[in-house]
Design a protein around this motif. Sequence first.
Motif, PDB file in Angstrom:
ATOM      1  N   LYS A 103       4.104  -6.241 -16.771  1.00 22.32           N
ATOM      2  CA  LYS A 103       4.267  -6.475 -15.342  1.00 22.32           C
ATOM      3  C   LYS A 103       3.011  -7.013 -14.677  1.00 22.32           C
ATOM      4  O   LYS A 103       3.092  -7.858 -13.773  1.00 22.32           O
ATOM      5  CB  LYS A 103       4.672  -5.165 -14.646  1.00 22.32           C
TER       6      LYS A 103
ATOM      7  N   TYR B  46       2.185  -1.493  -6.472  1.00 22.14           N
ATOM      8  CA  TYR B  46       3.623  -1.653  -6.668  1.00 22.14           C
ATOM      9  C   TYR B  46       4.236  -0.676  -7.677  1.00 22.14           C
ATOM     10  O   TYR B  46       5.455  -0.501  -7.687  1.00 22.14           O
ATOM     11  CB  TYR B  46       3.948  -3.085  -7.089  1.00 22.14           C
ATOM     12  N   SER B  47       3.399  -0.058  -8.542  1.00 21.63           N
ATOM     13  CA  SER B  47       3.958   0.843  -9.558  1.00 21.63           C
ATOM     14  C   SER B  47       3.208   2.161  -9.686  1.00 21.63           C
ATOM     15  O   SER B  47       3.533   2.958 -10.568  1.00 21.63           O
ATOM     16  CB  SER B  47       3.982   0.149 -10.928  1.00 21.63           C
TER      17      SER B  47
ATOM     18  N   CYS C 173       7.972   1.788  -9.534  1.00 18.66           N
ATOM     19  CA  CYS C 173       8.002   0.410  -9.039  1.00 18.66           C
ATOM     20  C   CYS C 173       8.775   0.343  -7.725  1.00 18.66           C
ATOM     21  O   CYS C 173       9.939   0.752  -7.667  1.00 18.66           O
ATOM     22  CB  CYS C 173       8.633  -0.514 -10.074  1.00 18.66           C
TER      23      CYS C 173
ATOM     24  N   CYS D 107      12.158  -1.669  -7.840  1.00 19.75           N
ATOM     25  CA  CYS D 107      13.080  -1.402  -8.950  1.00 19.75           C
ATOM     26  C   CYS D 107      14.533  -1.602  -8.536  1.00 19.75           C
ATOM     27  O   CYS D 107      15.016  -0.982  -7.585  1.00 19.75           O
ATOM     28  CB  CYS D 107      12.882   0.021  -9.469  1.00 19.75           C
TER      29      CYS D 107
END
Length: 291
Positions: free
Chosen positions: A151, A161-162, A62, A65
Amino acid sequence: MICRQCPRVCAAERTRSVSGGVCAMGELPVVARAALHFWEEPPISGTGGSGTVFFSGCNLRCVFCQNSLISQEGHGKPITVARLRQIFWELIAQGAHNINLVTPTHFAHAVLEALADPLPVPVVWNTGGYERVETLQSLEGKVQIYLPDLKYMDLQRAQRYSAAPDYPAVASAAIREMVRQTGPCVFDGQGLLKQGVIIRHLLLPGGLSEAKAVMDWVADSFPPGTVRFSLMSQYTPLGRSAEYPEIHRRLRHSEIRSAQEYMAALKLEGYIQGEEAAGGEYVPQFDLTGV
């Protein structure tokens, strides 16, 4: 060990001397902090605190994070399984309502060994939601409370994003397995959660439609009262968010208000996080306390 514990199924070699896989961890559990924590949802933290054990490494990447020091940079201390179980008992002696395992997926083998004998308090599996159903099944009877993120329901956002385009399908299946194991939420006389699932969603900048899709899925998937939903507004532009201009900002009041109103309209039971939680001061100190 050849690791297939998480949905990456990367078959990386992980030994006491070799680290591998997306998590970039070896076989021994690596811990960055073990202490009473008071910033979880009320039925987890209670008045005495949740006995949190923060593991290093993560199977997600992420970009936002807030714990990137441990999740992606590997800060922490390798410990034995015997020491891990000793930490559990030290936290219980401090008055912990539960043992809260934060990002434990890639150390499931060590956690299972440490939990060979039951503890007198519930065990919380605190996860990003990116879990392999087979690994969760191995935990049945050892974990009483699941605290997963949900998420994304959008594949492109999950990839951007991840780095996990399969996240929506994987997390949905994982959460269904968690609920199958625990059944509906059960609370004690003090309002503490004894067993059940709390599904978390972190509202991202520009992510209102995503939040609504997540809430729709929860409402459609489980009868009222089965799970609790936690809408989190603590987003702070940390990690690598500067590389993604659309999320490199604070949440707007209108975004938070609209998400909260949608949750209320769906009549989802759960928890709403205040805007005051959006600050770097709420990031734990990963200074090896309790390790």
